[in-house]
Design a protein around this motif. Structure first.
Motif, PDB file in Angstrom:
ATOM      1  N   GLN A  23       0.828  -1.197   0.000  1.00 43.09           N
ATOM      2  CA  GLN A  23       0.000   0.000   0.000  1.00 43.09           C
ATOM      3  C   GLN A  23       0.865   1.250   0.000  1.00 43.09           C
ATOM      4  N   ALA A  24       0.411   2.280  -0.689  1.00 47.04           N
ATOM      5  CA  ALA A  24       1.038   3.598  -0.622  1.00 47.04           C
ATOM      6  C   ALA A  24      -0.067   4.636  -0.776  1.00 47.04           C
ATOM      7  N   LEU A  25      -0.189   5.491   0.209  1.00 38.80           N
ATOM      8  CA  LEU A  25      -1.226   6.514   0.199  1.00 38.80           C
ATOM      9  C   LEU A  25      -0.825   7.674  -0.723  1.00 38.80           C
ATOM     10  N   PRO A  26      -1.786   8.514  -1.120  1.00 43.10           N
ATOM     11  CA  PRO A  26      -1.512   9.594  -2.084  1.00 43.10           C
ATOM     12  C   PRO A  26      -0.335  10.494  -1.714  1.00 43.10           C
ATOM     13  N   GLU A  27      -0.110  10.689  -0.405  1.00 41.16           N
ATOM     14  CA  GLU A  27       0.978  11.584   0.002  1.00 41.16           C
ATOM     15  C   GLU A  27       2.340  10.891   0.063  1.00 41.16           C
ATOM     16  N   GLU A  28       2.385   9.596  -0.241  1.00 39.38           N
ATOM     17  CA  GLU A  28       3.635   8.845  -0.172  1.00 39.38           C
ATOM     18  C   GLU A  28       4.323   8.769  -1.536  1.00 39.38           C
ATOM     19  N   PRO A  29       5.672   8.703  -1.538  1.00 33.71           N
ATOM     20  CA  PRO A  29       6.441   8.709  -2.794  1.00 33.71           C
ATOM     21  C   PRO A  29       6.097   7.584  -3.765  1.00 33.71           C
ATOM     22  N   LEU A  30       5.739   6.411  -3.243  1.00 28.29           N
ATOM     23  CA  LEU A  30       5.491   5.266  -4.116  1.00 28.29           C
ATOM     24  C   LEU A  30       4.017   5.087  -4.488  1.00 28.29           C
ATOM     25  N   HIS A  31       3.226   6.134  -4.285  1.00 30.77           N
ATOM     26  CA  HIS A  31       1.804   6.039  -4.614  1.00 30.77           C
ATOM     27  C   HIS A  31       1.620   5.849  -6.122  1.00 30.77           C
ATOM     28  N   SER A  32       1.300   4.612  -6.498  1.00 30.61           N
ATOM     29  CA  SER A  32       1.138   4.261  -7.911  1.00 30.61           C
ATOM     30  C   SER A  32       0.666   2.824  -7.988  1.00 30.61           C
ATOM     31  N   SER A  33      -0.400   2.589  -8.722  1.00 29.54           N
ATOM     32  CA  SER A  33      -0.895   1.215  -8.883  1.00 29.54           C
ATOM     33  C   SER A  33       0.138   0.341  -9.582  1.00 29.54           C
ATOM     34  N   PHE A  34       0.875   0.929 -10.525  1.00 30.54           N
ATOM     35  CA  PHE A  34       1.931   0.188 -11.217  1.00 30.54           C
ATOM     36  C   PHE A  34       3.011  -0.241 -10.235  1.00 30.54           C
ATOM     37  N   ILE A  35       3.455   0.689  -9.393  1.00 27.55           N
ATOM     38  CA  ILE A  35       4.508   0.363  -8.418  1.00 27.55           C
ATOM     39  C   ILE A  35       4.014  -0.680  -7.419  1.00 27.55           C
ATOM     40  N   MET A  36       2.776  -0.555  -6.961  1.00 24.85           N
ATOM     41  CA  MET A  36       2.248  -1.534  -6.009  1.00 24.85           C
ATOM     42  C   MET A  36       2.134  -2.920  -6.641  1.00 24.85           C
ATOM     43  N   SER A  37       1.831  -2.966  -7.934  1.00 25.85           N
ATOM     44  CA  SER A  37       1.758  -4.268  -8.606  1.00 25.85           C
ATOM     45  C   SER A  37       3.130  -4.931  -8.645  1.00 25.85           C
ATOM     46  N   LYS A  38       4.166  -4.129  -8.834  1.00 24.98           N
ATOM     47  CA  LYS A  38       5.525  -4.662  -8.848  1.00 24.98           C
ATOM     48  C   LYS A  38       5.977  -5.050  -7.441  1.00 24.98           C
ATOM     49  N   MET A  39       5.544  -4.294  -6.440  1.00 25.03           N
ATOM     50  CA  MET A  39       5.807  -4.657  -5.043  1.00 25.03           C
ATOM     51  C   MET A  39       5.203  -6.029  -4.753  1.00 25.03           C
ATOM     52  N   ALA A  40       3.976  -6.228  -5.205  1.00 27.45           N
ATOM     53  CA  ALA A  40       3.298  -7.504  -4.978  1.00 27.45           C
ATOM     54  C   ALA A  40       4.017  -8.642  -5.696  1.00 27.45           C
ATOM     55  N   TYR A  41       4.478  -8.360  -6.897  1.00 29.09           N
ATOM     56  CA  TYR A  41       5.207  -9.379  -7.666  1.00 29.09           C
ATOM     57  C   TYR A  41       6.506  -9.745  -6.954  1.00 29.09           C
ATOM     58  N   ALA A  42       7.212  -8.740  -6.460  1.00 29.08           N
ATOM     59  CA  ALA A  42       8.450  -8.989  -5.713  1.00 29.08           C
ATOM     60  C   ALA A  42       8.162  -9.799  -4.447  1.00 29.08           C
ATOM     61  N   ALA A  43       7.059  -9.472  -3.772  1.00 32.16           N
ATOM     62  CA  ALA A  43       6.678 -10.204  -2.559  1.00 32.16           C
ATOM     63  C   ALA A  43       6.379 -11.662  -2.880  1.00 32.16           C
ATOM     64  N   MET A  44       5.684 -11.895  -3.996  1.00 35.04           N
ATOM     65  CA  MET A  44       5.383 -13.265  -4.412  1.00 35.04           C
ATOM     66  C   MET A  44       6.672 -14.035  -4.700  1.00 35.04           C
ATOM     67  N   LEU A  45       7.602 -13.412  -5.419  1.00 34.70           N
ATOM     68  CA  LEU A  45       8.879 -14.072  -5.717  1.00 34.70           C
ATOM     69  C   LEU A  45       9.658 -14.380  -4.442  1.00 34.70           C
ATOM     70  N   GLY A  46       9.450 -13.537  -3.430  1.00 37.42           N
ATOM     71  CA  GLY A  46      10.132 -13.744  -2.151  1.00 37.42           C
ATOM     72  C   GLY A  46       9.486 -14.804  -1.277  1.00 37.42           C
ATOM     73  N   GLY A  47       8.312 -15.284  -1.676  1.00 34.71           N
ATOM     74  CA  GLY A  47       7.674 -16.364  -0.922  1.00 34.71           C
ATOM     75  C   GLY A  47       6.369 -16.012  -0.242  1.00 34.71           C
ATOM     76  N   ALA A  48       5.895 -14.789  -0.384  1.00 35.17           N
ATOM     77  CA  ALA A  48       4.601 -14.423   0.193  1.00 35.17           C
ATOM     78  C   ALA A  48       3.494 -15.252  -0.444  1.00 35.17           C
TER      79      ALA A  48
END
Length: 230
Positions: free
Chosen positions: A20-45
């Protein structure tokens, strides 16, 4: 085993990463969050917790993991902001997330209702949907179980005005809930290290959600900077 039980079973003993990243946070972006999720999955989440329909849609394109969906919405007349009204719940059901999490604290909601008034209506309308109760106290968790929630999260322990002095992660609350409730208990809130995560699982929890310590580089950086200052 029905689909609801399958979802909960596949999360048992595993890590869920909150992206998650709220509007006032630097990483606020659906694209970035999708990549965060992908990285988490690769890490074993084995699951993802995500905020907003836009982020959830983007994440679904990157990962094939159960999603705990929320919509954070701030209303002027209430401190409840995690999936606070039926409007947000309807949107999440329509989007098709596996689990919907909502504030289950004993606080007045923006629509003037308490969780004890809102949730029976929701449960009756969406009988096949999994719902997670984000609680802050033992009493709220017990009430949520009685209302018919499918799983309990300690998400808001330490984040309500009446629990702000609680030490996190709240291991004692986890131990008590695991002992007394027959539904999955999900640890969430204040888990900063692998050692703390292990403590939570040693308490007998079903699964755990870790967010900031993994997916919020600004907050992670602040911890390191503070270590230098101290």
């Amino acid at each position: 085993m029905d689909n609801k039980l399958k979802v909960l079973d596949c999360l048992k003993g595993h890590l869920i990463v909150s992206c998650q990243a709220l509007p006032e946070e630097p990483l606020h972006s659906s694209f970035i969050m999708s990549k965060m999720a992908y990285a988490a999955m690769l890490g074993g989440a084995k699951g993802i917790r995500a905020n907003s329909i836009e982020d959830i849609r983007a994440i679904k394109k990157e990962v094939n993991l159960p999603i705990i969906g929320i919509i954070k919405a701030v209303y002027e007349n209430s401190n409840v902001y995690i999936t606070p009204t039926k409007k947000e719940i309807d949107l999440l059901v329509e989007e098709g997330v596996e689990i919907i999490a909502l504030d289950a604290t004993n606080r007045m909601r923006p629509d003037g209702k308490m969780i004890s008034e809102l949730f029976p209506e929701i449960r009756n309308q969406y009988k096949n949907q999994l719902f997670m109760a984000d609680c802050s106290t033992y009493e709220e968790a017990i009430d949520a179980y009685k209302l018919g929630f499918d799983c309990i999260g300690t998400t808001l322990s330490g984040y309500t005005s009446y629990t702000k002095d609680v030490h996190l992660p709240n291991i004692s609350l986890l131990e008590r809930l695991v002992k007394e409730l027959p539904i999955p208990i999900i640890a969430e809130g204040g888990i900063w290290s692998p050692e703390q995560l292990k403590q939570c699982f040693d308490a007998g929890i079903h699964a755990a959600v870790v967010g900031t310590a993994i997916t919020r580089p600004m907050d992670i950086t602040k911890r390191f900077v503070n270590a230098i200052k101290n």
